[in-house]
Design an enzyme around this catalytic site. Sequence first.
Site, mmCIF file in Angstrom:
data_model
loop_
_atom_site.group_PDB
_atom_site.id
_atom_site.type_symbol
_atom_site.label_atom_id
_atom_site.label_comp_id
_atom_site.label_asym_id
_atom_site.label_seq_id
_atom_site.Cartn_x
_atom_site.Cartn_y
_atom_site.Cartn_z
ATOM 1 N N ASP A 1 26.211 -37.758 -25.719
ATOM 2 C CA ASP A 1 24.982 -37.222 -26.088
ATOM 3 C C ASP A 1 24.065 -36.392 -24.935
ATOM 4 O O ASP A 1 23.309 -35.509 -24.897
ATOM 5 C CB ASP A 1 23.432 -38.092 -26.703
ATOM 6 N N HIS B 1 26.694 -46.960 -21.640
ATOM 7 C CA HIS B 1 26.672 -46.408 -22.895
ATOM 8 C C HIS B 1 27.145 -48.020 -22.849
ATOM 9 O O HIS B 1 27.955 -49.002 -21.374
ATOM 10 C CB HIS B 1 28.338 -46.056 -22.381
#
Length: 428
Positions: free
Chosen positions: A363, A306
């Site tokens: 996710d 991320h």
Amino acid sequence: MGDTCRIELDGTPFEFPVIEGTENERAIDISKLRSETGYITLDGGYGNTGSCTSAITFIDGDQGILRYRGIPIEELAEKSSFIETAWLVIFGKLPTQADRDRFATMLTEHSMLDENMKKHFDGYPTNAHPMAILSAMINTLSAHDPEVWEADDDESIERAAAVLMSKVRTIAAAAYKSSVGEPIVYPRYDLRYAENFLHMMFSKPYKDYEPTPAVAKALNLFLLLHADHEQNCSTSTVRMVASSEANMFASCSAGVCALWGPLHGGANVAVIEMLQQIHDGGISVDEYVKKVKNKEDGVKLMGFGHRVYRNFDPRSKILKAAADDMLKELDIHDPLLEIAGELAEAALSDDYFVSRKLYPNVDFYSGIILRAMGIPVNMFTVMFAIGRMPGWIANWKEIHDDPKGRIYRPRQIYVGPTDQHWVPREER
Ligand code: CMC
């Protein structure tokens, strides 16, 4: 007098103010840099650039902290609902009972689509991607209800937000129904937000779908966890469009397009595809991790890493626990979840991932949850968009309410050919 930042350019010293946010984040305010020095800053991918100040969401990526309007995500996940959290994100405070009731009524009243809108669905080819339909239909909605273009004060913004949040759910389910050649199912006024979506997705003219509490709870949690995530690609897109004073619907429709990409909202699809590929191809987890580390054909461990979190994404921890609970309650044994578990274990103890601070993101587990609910893979990113709507609306509102707002207009450093001349075709 606060701190300042001194820089020297071409032998001349300049000073710029340092500003501090409420969570002690510090930034050098370079808004006068170009006018005073003639220089601009260059920051590909905006990794070091604050594009705005915002009072909506706080993330501390190193510590894995996420708060909406100051309230930790863990607390909201445990005690709140998607609709209450949406109102909090948009209006900056927890709704009173009267606010809740009013907003819930508006969501119910606006859940139907104009009958004429059904004709638009007929125009899409079967198998049209629901993200394409969603973004187009959000703009179409505003053509049917021009009142939303004028949303200006809190009252009209609340109405527009309710129209958008409610109808986006109906559009998403209708897009799915069209893509599988089934008739569109009308919303039910007795069902709550998540249940109503599941009803519109899965009921058939000859058989009503009754969502189990476990599935409705998991969907509510999924939506809540996606409600906002500060200045990511789609939210920045919404703000960019909003800065031109475009209406809420046009701005959020642009957000849907930005979310579609596999490096952003499309990652939940990519995760399932990756797990399926490992499962069907009989590849071992170790072999797959090796491919990722060797960067073979750009293979990545989807659902890992991320830009902001250099620690566990707090949403992934909550979703993992919810996925485990839901699968247990529904007695579902998903081999892909097992592969996901093995992959996470292998990656979290591997120096490649540890040294780069790559942890599971939201996710990694959201696809597993959606799959267990029976949501088809091409609807995963649509589900993310439904959840993110409050965040986009809140960011649109923040831009709209800013009396000092200016149109977003970044600069560039030009690296193309210098002065050239047009050449006749026969001489090229
Ligand atoms: N698998 C393997 N290597 C990775 C991964 C990954 N998932 N993510 C980053 N790296 C490597 C990258 O190759 C680079 O290595 P090196 O230093 O050798 O060049 C290093 O880690 C730093 O990565 P980066 O590309 O500079 O990181 P970024 O901040 O530009 O990208 C990201 C962030 C999310 C796009 C990236 O981590 C990624 O592509 N992850 C997989 C896709 C994904 O799961 N996306 C969902 C993000 S969360 C939901 C959302 O906000 O939309």
